[in-house]
Design a protein around this motif. Structure first.
Motif, mmCIF file in Angstrom:
data_model
loop_
_atom_site.group_PDB
_atom_site.id
_atom_site.type_symbol
_atom_site.label_atom_id
_atom_site.label_comp_id
_atom_site.label_asym_id
_atom_site.label_seq_id
_atom_site.Cartn_x
_atom_site.Cartn_y
_atom_site.Cartn_z
ATOM 1 N N SER A 2 15.154 6.952 -18.181
ATOM 2 C CA SER A 2 15.668 6.912 -19.547
ATOM 3 C C SER A 2 14.788 7.759 -20.449
ATOM 4 C CB SER A 2 15.686 5.472 -20.027
ATOM 5 O OG SER A 2 14.384 4.938 -19.929
ATOM 6 N N VAL A 4 14.625 10.772 -21.585
ATOM 7 C CA VAL A 4 14.096 12.028 -21.059
ATOM 8 C C VAL A 4 13.729 12.957 -22.212
ATOM 9 C CG1 VAL A 4 14.704 14.117 -19.811
ATOM 10 C CG2 VAL A 4 15.311 11.906 -18.872
ATOM 11 N N ARG A 5 12.456 13.300 -22.311
ATOM 12 C CA ARG A 5 12.029 14.267 -23.321
ATOM 13 C C ARG A 5 11.679 15.569 -22.626
ATOM 14 N NH1 ARG A 5 6.935 12.146 -25.473
ATOM 15 N NH2 ARG A 5 6.757 11.601 -23.274
ATOM 16 N N ILE A 7 9.378 18.474 -22.205
ATOM 17 C CA ILE A 7 8.076 18.990 -22.598
ATOM 18 C C ILE A 7 7.681 20.043 -21.593
ATOM 19 C CG2 ILE A 7 7.155 16.995 -23.815
ATOM 20 C CD1 ILE A 7 5.888 16.215 -21.081
ATOM 21 N N PRO A 9 5.542 21.352 -19.005
ATOM 22 C CA PRO A 9 4.631 20.546 -18.200
ATOM 23 C C PRO A 9 3.297 21.249 -17.961
ATOM 24 C CG PRO A 9 6.228 21.611 -16.796
ATOM 25 C CD PRO A 9 6.548 22.036 -18.195
ATOM 26 N N SER A 12 -3.334 17.740 -16.143
ATOM 27 C CA SER A 12 -4.473 17.185 -16.846
ATOM 28 C C SER A 12 -5.696 18.055 -16.530
ATOM 29 C CB SER A 12 -4.693 15.744 -16.388
ATOM 30 O OG SER A 12 -5.795 15.173 -17.031
ATOM 31 N N ARG A 16 -5.846 19.786 -10.118
ATOM 32 C CA ARG A 16 -5.147 20.910 -9.496
ATOM 33 C C ARG A 16 -3.931 20.468 -8.710
ATOM 34 N NH1 ARG A 16 -10.026 22.609 -5.887
ATOM 35 N NH2 ARG A 16 -10.358 20.374 -6.171
ATOM 36 N N ASP A 17 -2.924 21.335 -8.692
ATOM 37 C CA ASP A 17 -1.864 21.255 -7.695
ATOM 38 C C ASP A 17 -2.278 22.122 -6.519
ATOM 39 O OD1 ASP A 17 0.005 19.676 -9.057
ATOM 40 O OD2 ASP A 17 0.832 21.400 -10.121
ATOM 41 N N THR B 47 -0.449 17.042 -5.185
ATOM 42 C CA THR B 47 -0.606 17.039 -6.640
ATOM 43 C C THR B 47 -1.729 16.056 -6.967
ATOM 44 O OG1 THR B 47 0.909 15.199 -7.093
ATOM 45 C CG2 THR B 47 1.896 17.394 -6.889
ATOM 46 N N GLU B 51 -2.438 12.390 -13.951
ATOM 47 C CA GLU B 51 -1.501 13.225 -14.712
ATOM 48 C C GLU B 51 -1.646 12.879 -16.192
ATOM 49 O OE1 GLU B 51 0.761 15.543 -13.746
ATOM 50 O OE2 GLU B 51 1.075 15.223 -11.573
ATOM 51 N N THR B 55 3.308 13.443 -19.335
ATOM 52 C CA THR B 55 4.107 13.774 -18.153
ATOM 53 C C THR B 55 4.759 12.525 -17.556
ATOM 54 O OG1 THR B 55 2.679 15.650 -17.615
ATOM 55 C CG2 THR B 55 4.003 14.756 -15.815
ATOM 56 N N THR B 57 5.057 9.241 -19.033
ATOM 57 C CA THR B 57 5.706 8.239 -19.886
ATOM 58 C C THR B 57 7.176 8.576 -20.127
ATOM 59 O OG1 THR B 57 3.563 7.986 -20.958
ATOM 60 C CG2 THR B 57 5.439 6.939 -22.031
ATOM 61 N N GLY B 58 8.008 7.531 -20.169
ATOM 62 C CA GLY B 58 9.425 7.724 -20.458
ATOM 63 C C GLY B 58 10.256 8.119 -19.258
ATOM 64 N N LYS B 59 9.663 8.130 -18.087
ATOM 65 C CA LYS B 59 10.406 8.537 -16.894
ATOM 66 C C LYS B 59 10.828 7.345 -16.042
ATOM 67 C CE LYS B 59 9.305 12.863 -17.868
ATOM 68 N NZ LYS B 59 8.243 12.612 -18.873
ATOM 69 N N TYR B 60 10.207 6.211 -16.234
ATOM 70 C CA TYR B 60 10.435 5.085 -15.333
ATOM 71 C C TYR B 60 11.027 3.878 -16.054
ATOM 72 C CZ TYR B 60 7.240 7.987 -12.661
ATOM 73 O OH TYR B 60 6.650 9.051 -12.027
ATOM 74 N N THR B 110 7.704 11.676 -7.329
ATOM 75 C CA THR B 110 8.913 12.390 -7.747
ATOM 76 C C THR B 110 8.711 13.114 -9.080
ATOM 77 O OG1 THR B 110 10.210 10.724 -6.589
ATOM 78 C CG2 THR B 110 11.380 12.126 -8.152
ATOM 79 N N VAL B 111 8.191 12.410 -10.078
ATOM 80 C CA VAL B 111 7.929 13.049 -11.361
ATOM 81 C C VAL B 111 6.886 14.164 -11.205
ATOM 82 C CG1 VAL B 111 6.957 12.660 -13.667
ATOM 83 C CG2 VAL B 111 8.742 11.132 -12.775
ATOM 84 N N ARG B 115 7.438 18.182 -12.209
ATOM 85 C CA ARG B 115 6.470 18.983 -12.964
ATOM 86 C C ARG B 115 6.018 20.193 -12.154
ATOM 87 N NH1 ARG B 115 1.917 19.892 -12.212
ATOM 88 N NH2 ARG B 115 1.297 18.074 -10.986
ATOM 89 N N TYR B 116 5.721 19.949 -10.897
ATOM 90 C CA TYR B 116 5.214 20.984 -9.988
ATOM 91 C C TYR B 116 6.218 22.117 -9.847
ATOM 92 C CZ TYR B 116 3.204 22.543 -5.412
ATOM 93 O OH TYR B 116 2.644 23.243 -4.370
ATOM 94 N N MET B 325 13.917 17.274 -16.987
ATOM 95 C CA MET B 325 13.017 16.547 -17.881
ATOM 96 C C MET B 325 11.829 17.381 -18.329
ATOM 97 S SD MET B 325 11.106 13.883 -15.273
ATOM 98 C CE MET B 325 12.059 13.692 -13.783
ATOM 99 N N PHE B 326 11.529 18.451 -17.574
ATOM 100 C CA PHE B 326 10.439 19.333 -17.978
ATOM 101 C C PHE B 326 10.960 20.700 -18.421
ATOM 102 C CE2 PHE B 326 8.310 16.373 -15.013
ATOM 103 C CZ PHE B 326 7.492 15.772 -15.948
#
Lengths: 451, 451
Positions: A2, A4-5, A7, A9, A12, A16-17, B47, B51, B55, B57-60, B110-111, B115-116, B325-326
């Motif tokens: 829910s 969904v904003r 942004i 991405p 932090s 690293r990824d 990853t 995070e 990134t 908040t608001g996804k779950y 998943t989130v 982002r990745y 979402m991103f």
């Protein structure tokens, strides 16, 4: 999902990824180290990322405590404080932290090991030879090559005083770096020799301070060391004694000097034992090596990369009080660590990663049109059922996209499928590097060709 | 290590240590899954654990946000708030949290994947087939089988609409569980069929609510479902339509029912395509499967263990808005996950872990007295140099301790060394299980015996 904003991405800071090729290279390092350690009887353990703050706090000095990542308690943590009639308005950050945070992220793998050994001592076989590879977290200021989340790799033996453990760990060091193709020299010293040095200069009580000074020798030179020693109120004679000893190049030279210093004789004897049982060119006695003194009690190691000044690629030593902090019986331990992040940088810089480790599947089947996709899939599946890694390309039909796919995933062969191939059951296998092709192959031919 | 306080060590709640045998068993599961995924062209990524909260908040959903572990900012975080003239005394926990915490621990894989993909889209080969195995963290109340830190294992394909991806993932599921020796049935449905069901009962707008009810069918039975549907103000006819459809056992039956419902025809066609290209006994169409509806848009899977009601061993589906979402372009994705923790429990309960995975070194050399330790070490080292995993026992001399060591580390052979052996260079190799011995072996004999 829910609220969904959208942004942009980002990571932090200090984290690293890892792209697939980077994961493959890191796994290569991990697997090389693991295979050697397993051959020597070390077993892998794992501990959680999250530890109680009471486990972590007070183990890394004041500076270390500040660098611990602390996790905020769940729920309505402020009202718990208020219910105890504590005035939040008057609290400092330092005062409120223990009231709103009970856990943190592990700072290294050593304190968790101590907790682990004490907690599970009845389930472990001693001497306990374990290794542990995993991330640790430090709220350090990130900079080039320094991260807030990074991997450590430690191998330790707990519960055996035998110097043959030091010999084994020395051999492991040499074997791992040799397998990786990195030329290193292994500097060794003993805390006992540093203690003897302090005794020889009649300033045993300043051991910690003196070793901090010695640790700077590389940077400030011998005159700088003398200067710092004078600030510790050491006499000219004492300074002279220390600085002349620091120029000692062999254990033989030391033997006469420490003739009447028991701890020094012991230190020499121990190092001689390790050298005798190891016999390696790149093993160097270095009296100026003084790392981690408060912690170590015997032999200490440092791995130095021969071809540049990137810094240490690993280090370790004998320690005697690991489990004491958790009320465990006093078990002697000895351990080494591998500087995984730096090893990665060295292998990358010198292009020492083997090519095959980033290889994807052996062959990519490319359907020329949608109508042959199911047929193509069946062929690919026959290869997979025969144990051959293979893919069907289900992406963009543009040739360039297909080439990119093959290149990025380092796929060795390509088979294109169109109506002709479906009808004849004969395929053309193209080497993606040389562009050489073999014609008229059945799927069985391809299977035996790639097996 | 200043300020050493002796405390009885314990784990943070909901976290676990893993003993060597447990790590070996977990690695066996991971490696089995990885080997299948690699054969199908999936590559591993990683990853960070940490995070940014923006990134996560608001996804779950609201409940999920509460379960995020939040990391306290470093430094003097309160004085930063005060410098902005904010009255801390009047803040609630919920209000102060975003002021004192900017990062958190990942809640799933998943989130971070979304982002990745958005962040690295220029460096990835599409369709992007990746897998990721790693820990995630949730501030859930711990209970049997539920942890605050646990592993997830996901495989996804991003950027391809082809249904052959669904076929591949189905084959991967079947192959992994077969390799592990676990008998599962793979339940499949499609969100499109559930949408058609709602349309058929003239209540498209209640799709979400209806599927929540359907999800409870196992527990409340068909009468319970009808009862719940009536609470949604569905008429008796609507209830009847839904409950009769829920008893459908095959796609053929549905075809007539959905004759005029486009989305339903599409859903049937898609599932038929997957079934036709997979051909497996344990693949079951299940119209009552309704997991994760808000997220999924096409085919959905659930892996059910056939021999008990332990719950799902895995699940997945097609989704269409992952990267949105991103702010990423809308890329279709399809993915499956493996319930690693439950798979472990099933393998343990049914004793399906292969014996050899917990095996330590092949042979333990036991020096009978200290004077033969160096000699013993040299023999062991010859084995290691020949690539044979071997150990020297440097622990307690008591026979019982040595037996325990061999037993706990599952060591296959023992060689005891005393003065006789040193003199003759001939050894006795004892099988630690059968106690059979072979006499008069040279070290070369032992090497060729164990190679």
């Amino acid at each position: 999902m829910s609220e969904v904003r959208k942004i942009k991405p980002s990571l932090s800071k200090g984290t690293r990824d890892f792209l697939p090729s980077e994961v493959a290279k890191r796994n290569y390092i991990f697997n090389t180290i693991k295979s050697v350690l397993r051959k020597y009887g070390f077993e892998e353990i794992e501990t959680p990322a999250i530890e109680k703050l009471e486990t972590l706090t007070g183990k890394y000095g004041e500076e270390g405590d500040k660098l611990l990542f602390k996790i905020l308690n769940s729920g309505d943590y402020l009202s718990e404080i208020r219910s105890k009639k504590t005035e939040i308005a008057s609290l400092t950050s330092q005062e409120i932290t223990p009231m709103i945070s009970e856990k943190g992220l592990r700072y290294d793998l050593t304190v968790p090991l101590a907790r682990y050994v004490v907690q599970h001592q009845d389930d472990l076989a001693f001497p306990f030879k374990r290794f542990h590879i995993g991330p640790v977290w430090r709220a350090d200021r990130p900079q080039k090559g320094r991260y807030q989340e990074f991997y450590q790799c430690d191998a330790d033996v707990i519960g055996s005083n035998s110097l043959l453990n030091e010999v084994e760990l020395t051999k492991i060091y040499l074997e791992v770096y040799e397998k990786l193709g990195i030329q290193v020299s292994l500097r060794m010293n003993s805390r006992k020799i540093l203690e003897a040095l302090a005794e020889y200069a009649s300033c045993k009580e300043l051991l910690t301070e003196i070793t901090v000074v010695i640790d700077k020798l590389d940077k400030i030179g011998i005159e700088g060391v003398k200067n710092e020693l004078s600030k510790l109120n050491l006499s000219a004679e004492q300074q002279q004694k220390i600085s002349s000893l620091l120029q000692t190049k062999s254990l033989e030279e030391l033997t006469a000097v420490f003739e009447n210093i028991e701890i020094g004789k012991k230190g020499i004897e121990e190092l001689n034992f390790v050298f005798k049982n190891t016999t390696a060119q790149n093993l160097v006695f270095d009296i100026t090596l003084a790392r981690g003194l408060n912690y170590y009690t015997g032999v200490i190691w440092e791995v130095v990369f021969s071809q540049s000044t990137i810094g240490s690629l690993g280090g370790g030593g004998r320690y005697d009080n690991l489990t004491e902090m958790f009320g465990g019986q006093n078990m002697s331990g000895v351990g080494i660590s591998f500087g995984i992040e730096r090893i990665y940088d060295v292998l990358e810089e010198l292009q020492l990663f083997p090519e095959n480790i980033t290889q994807g599947v052996k062959v990519l089947f490319v359907p020329r049109e949608e109508s042959v996709e199911e047929f193509t899939f069946q062929q690919v599946q026959m290869l997979r059922d025969a144990g051959i890694p293979a893919e069907i390309f289900l992406g963009n039909v543009k040739k360039q996209k297909q080439f990119n796919y093959v290149e990025q995933k380092h796929i060795a062969y390509i088979v294109e499928i169109g109506g002709n191939e479906v009808e004849s059951g004969r395929f053309r296998l193209r080497n993606s590097q040389t562009r050489d092709t073999e014609q008229d192959l059945t799927i069985s031919d391809i299977i035996s060709r790639l097996s």
